[in-house]
Design a protein around this motif. Structure first.
Motif, short mmCIF file in Angstrom:
data_model
loop_
_atom_site.label_atom_id
_atom_site.label_comp_id
_atom_site.label_asym_id
_atom_site.label_seq_id
_atom_site.Cartn_x
_atom_site.Cartn_y
_atom_site.Cartn_z
N SER A 276 83.94 134.41 15.28
CA SER A 276 82.71 135.97 14.75
C SER A 276 82.63 136.59 16.10
CB SER A 276 82.29 135.35 14.01
OG SER A 276 80.72 135.37 14.56
N GLU A 277 82.76 137.80 16.55
CA GLU A 277 82.44 138.97 17.74
C GLU A 277 81.71 139.63 17.10
OE1 GLU A 277 84.63 141.79 19.82
OE2 GLU A 277 86.19 140.19 19.76
N GLU A 278 80.67 139.90 17.68
CA GLU A 278 78.98 140.93 17.49
C GLU A 278 79.26 141.54 19.05
OE1 GLU A 278 75.83 139.19 16.28
OE2 GLU A 278 74.98 140.92 16.22
N ARG A 279 79.03 142.93 18.88
CA ARG A 279 78.53 143.87 19.77
C ARG A 279 77.38 144.19 19.38
NH1 ARG A 279 80.83 145.46 24.88
NH2 ARG A 279 80.01 147.79 25.06
N ARG A 280 76.71 144.06 21.08
CA ARG A 280 75.13 144.15 20.76
C ARG A 280 75.17 145.47 21.58
NH1 ARG A 280 71.60 141.09 18.87
NH2 ARG A 280 72.49 138.94 18.01
N TYR B 140 82.00 120.89 17.18
CA TYR B 140 81.30 121.73 17.82
C TYR B 140 81.26 122.78 18.04
CZ TYR B 140 82.67 118.02 21.37
OH TYR B 140 83.12 117.23 21.77
N GLU B 141 79.59 123.93 17.91
CA GLU B 141 79.08 124.38 17.61
C GLU B 141 78.54 125.48 18.56
OE1 GLU B 141 76.49 123.80 14.14
OE2 GLU B 141 78.12 123.45 12.63
N GLY B 142 78.82 126.90 18.71
CA GLY B 142 78.30 127.56 20.21
C GLY B 142 78.75 128.93 19.69
N ASP B 143 78.06 129.12 21.11
CA ASP B 143 78.77 130.86 21.20
C ASP B 143 78.35 131.64 22.92
OD1 ASP B 143 75.89 131.69 23.04
OD2 ASP B 143 75.47 131.00 20.97
N ILE B 144 79.80 132.61 23.01
CA ILE B 144 79.54 133.10 24.11
C ILE B 144 78.80 134.44 24.41
CG2 ILE B 144 81.30 133.34 25.68
CD1 ILE B 144 83.42 131.38 24.75
N ILE B 145 78.30 133.94 25.16
CA ILE B 145 77.78 135.72 25.64
C ILE B 145 78.23 136.63 26.69
CG2 ILE B 145 75.90 137.58 26.14
CD1 ILE B 145 74.31 135.45 24.45
N HIS B 146 78.92 136.90 27.16
CA HIS B 146 79.66 137.81 28.38
C HIS B 146 80.05 139.40 28.11
CE1 HIS B 146 82.63 137.36 31.88
NE2 HIS B 146 83.22 138.34 30.43
N GLU B 147 79.35 139.99 28.81
CA GLU B 147 79.55 141.25 29.23
C GLU B 147 79.08 142.47 28.21
OE1 GLU B 147 84.00 142.87 30.05
OE2 GLU B 147 83.72 141.92 32.26
N GLN B 148 78.06 142.03 27.34
CA GLN B 148 77.16 142.54 26.30
C GLN B 148 77.96 142.00 24.74
OE1 GLN B 148 74.00 143.85 26.22
NE2 GLN B 148 74.04 143.38 28.22
N TYR C 112 79.88 135.91 21.38
CA TYR C 112 80.84 135.13 20.04
C TYR C 112 80.73 133.74 19.78
CZ TYR C 112 83.83 138.59 23.24
OH TYR C 112 84.55 139.32 23.98
N ASP C 113 80.11 134.04 18.19
CA ASP C 113 80.58 132.84 18.08
C ASP C 113 81.32 131.71 17.72
OD1 ASP C 113 77.04 132.89 17.63
OD2 ASP C 113 77.79 134.82 16.13
N PHE C 114 80.98 130.38 17.50
CA PHE C 114 83.05 129.45 16.88
C PHE C 114 81.84 128.11 16.76
CE2 PHE C 114 81.97 129.04 21.80
CZ PHE C 114 81.53 127.51 21.44
N GLU C 115 82.92 127.84 15.93
CA GLU C 115 83.01 126.02 15.46
C GLU C 115 84.05 125.86 15.41
OE1 GLU C 115 81.92 126.03 11.56
OE2 GLU C 115 79.48 126.71 11.60
N ILE C 116 84.70 124.36 16.43
CA ILE C 116 85.75 123.75 16.59
C ILE C 116 85.51 122.21 15.98
CG2 ILE C 116 87.13 122.81 18.46
CD1 ILE C 116 85.97 125.64 20.48
#
Length: 204
Positions: free
Chosen positions: A200-204, A174-182, A185-189
């Motif tokens: 991985s986590e990226e601050r925008r 499973y590939e995807g991302d979560i966008i929460h409070e700016q 988070y990208d993930f593979e499971i």
């Protein structure tokens, strides 16, 4: 004589202030809030109706811009806003293949088919809209994978998640991302073990 020096100093300060105000190399900046408002107004939606909202600053050929992304009713919006005047430089919209609403509908349909003697396929879609996989081939459901990812982001909900099943290098994941409070988070499971393969986590 002192008055002349003071007058000259005052004029110098005013001139300097004028140049600074004009922003040589700086320029006017409407700010993130105004840029977001411009995008929301163009889309005809309210901020409280959006999910996965992300506002970030960027520079394009020396010009400062704001990149704004949000989801509403199964559609993803991406805007590029001019920071100097709030003008919309570009806008891109696309339907989300695996939005929460679509997944719920698919689950209900699958359950109905299973109850009427049909087989429950639980197919998901990739970015092109093609069916990738039959859920009976993997041990971890999309919902379970989503919960594994959400456990790592306190406060996030299923509405903040974008996820799809993919087959890569002989492995379902499973590939995807979560966008929460700016934060993004990208993930593979791993679709068979539930192991988080990448995070991985990226601050925008």
């Amino acid at each position: 004589m002192m008055k002349k020096y003071m007058a000259a100093a005052l004029v110098s300060i005013m001139v300097l202030g004028a140049f600074t105000g004009c922003g040589i190399g700086g320029g006017k900046d409407i700010g993130k809030d105004a840029a977001l408002e411009a995008a929301l107004n163009d889309a005809g939606v309210k901020e409280e109706d959006t999910t996965r909202l992300k506002v970030s600053e960027d520079r394009d050929d020396g010009r400062k811009t704001y990149e704004i992304q949000f989801d509403v009713n199964g559609k993803e919006y991406e805007y590029e806003i001019d920071a100097s005047d709030g003008g919309i430089l570009s806008v891109d919209t696309e339907m989300i293949p695996n939005s929460a609403a679509q997944n719920n509908t698919q689950d209900k349909n699958a359950a109905g088919n299973a109850g009427s003697g049909g087989s429950q396929t639980g197919q998901t879609q990739d970015g092109t809209g093609d069916a990738v996989q039959n859920s009976s081939n993997v041990a971890i459901s999309m919902e379970e994978a989503m919960q594994i990812a959400l456990e790592r982001v306190p406060g996030a909900t299923a509405r903040d998640v974008k996820i799809e099943l993919d087959f890569d290098d002989g492995q379902y994941k499973y590939e995807g991302d979560i966008i929460h409070e700016q934060r993004e988070y990208d993930f593979e499971i791993d679709a068979n073990t539930g192991t988080v393969l990448e995070w991985s986590e990226e601050r925008r």
